[in-house]
Write a protein that holds these residues in place. Structure first.
Motif: not given
Length: 411
Positions: A44-53, A102-103
């Motif tokens: 879950r943290a992977e796509f969450s990081m994308a939204i956070a970025i 994320q990019f």
């Protein structure tokens, strides 16, 4: 006798349309959380990081696009923002790794900055009369809530028929379509006295003012709470909420699963916020903005604590969504109006953009912590309580703000 200036102008109407589409897309990203993670088997943290970025890039881009608009023109800045937004969405549709998502969310975040509150509120603020400014800013903000109403259900509906990749491409076309409205968006030029003061002079004046620092700090919790809920609340409801009663009211209107309830909850928040934001704009014209902001953050703190302390049921989700929604973006017209009132309109886009960066730092932390703590603890309880705490902090820091124009400011 001087004629009254109309509230609804072409600038206000076009600004509302752009904000509505931009925020409809942005508010739908939480709906993609589970489908994308499940397709690729990500944490879950992977796509969450994308939204956070995305949220962090939005915050970084906001003062940049505010400065661009003040240097080369509002409409050119909006065109640039829409092109970057569309590029980020299209490229995201081809991404198959967490790092790629994320990019590309950096581009999406910058695109939101160019088509979002910083640029649009500044041009609407300059085009509005003193009498109508508070309400005009509230109406544009409410249009963002309108986008939040339609965005998640539309995304959920499209995902039932086509892939998430196709949905991203359709969203890219939608944001580009708003550029057809730009010829009607013409704000008045700056006055002679405004042109005599450089951006550097205004920025130095604001940075030396403790009140500007307090406004900056106070906006942090707004970003934390809103972005955490937007990104994680649909998934939180899907997994933590009691089942929908098949014989209840929700089922009778077609909401039969907690997944559907999650998308509807975001829409309910947006729907309630239309009224809440307009009411905040009306109040902002009549009462102290700093005390209104302190009151909003206090109520958010109480509502957030009450929700997590009770069992999560479809009924409590609906009550929370309506209650929190009434306060959702009500801070935006009050905060932007406070900046304009104290520091003037000439560089409002840049000054509000810097304050908004604090909002997006909170957004980054709320979204990222949501995913990280979910993976660590299996639920969202800890990160929710952090949001309650930062809300109380914001309520306190607004109280000492000196709410009067600085010497030389023209609002």
């Amino acid at each position: 006798m001087q004629a009254r200036t109309p509230l609804f102008t072409p600038v206000l109407i076009v600004g509302c349309a752009i904000i509505l589409v931009s925020f409809a897309i942005r508010a739908s990203f939480g709906v993609f959380q589970i489908p994308i993670a499940e397709e690729f088997g990500w944490l879950r943290a992977e796509f969450s990081m994308a939204i956070a970025i995305q949220n962090l890039a939005w915050g970084i881009g906001q003062p940049i696009f505010g400065a661009i608009a003040e240097k080369i023109g509002d409409r050119r800045a909006i065109v640039l923002g829409a092109l970057v937004y569309a590029a980020g969405l299209v490229l995201s549709s081809f991404a198959v790794t967490p790092e790629a998502h994320q990019f590309y969310e950096i581009l999406v975040g910058f695109g939101i900055a160019g088509t979002g509150f910083g640029v649009i509120l500044a041009v609407v603020g300059r085009a509005s009369s003193d009498e109508n400014r508070s309400m005009s800013l509230a109406i544009v903000t409410a249009a963002g809530s309108g986008g939040q109403v339609v965005g998640p259900p539309v995304a959920e509906w499209m995902l039932s028929m086509v892939s998430w990749q196709t949905t991203f491409v359709v969203f890219a076309a939608a944001i580009l379509a708003t550029l057809l409205l730009l010829p009607a968006m013409r704000a008045p030029a700056a006055t002679k006295s405004e042109l005599e003061e450089s951006m550097g002079t205004i920025l130095r004046r604001a940075f030396r003012d403790p009140s500007y620092t307090l406004i900056f700090l106070g906006f942090f919790s707004c970003g934390y709470q809103l972005s955490f809920v937007t990104a994680h609340f649909p998934a939180m409801i899907t997994e933590m909420c009691a089942a929908v009663d098949p014989s209840g009211i929700l089922a009778s209107i077609g909401v039969t699963t907690t997944s559907q309830l999650g998308a509807i909850a975001i829409s309910l928040i947006g729907l309630a916020n239309i009224a809440g934001t307009l009411f905040a704009g009306w109040l902002g014209k009549r009462y102290s903005k700093k005390y209104l902001l302190a009151g909003i953050y206090t109520l958010r703190t109480i509502i957030g604590a009450g929700f997590i302390l009770m069992p999560i049921t479809p009924t409590s989700v609906v009550i929370f969504s309506v209650a929190m929604g009434s306060l959702w973006l009500a801070t935006v017209p009050l905060t932007s109006g406070l900046v304009a009132y104290i520091y003037g309109l000439r560089y409002m886009g840049t000054l509000y953009g810097i304050v908004f960066f604090s909002h997006q730092l909170g957004s980054f932390l709320g979204v990222w912590l949501g995913g990280r703590m979910y993976d660590a603890f299996g639920d969202y309880t800890v990160v929710w309580w952090i949001g309650v705490g930062v809300g109380a902090f914001s309520a306190i820091v607004h109280l000492p703000i000196r709410e009067k124009p600085l010497v030389g400011a023209t609002a």
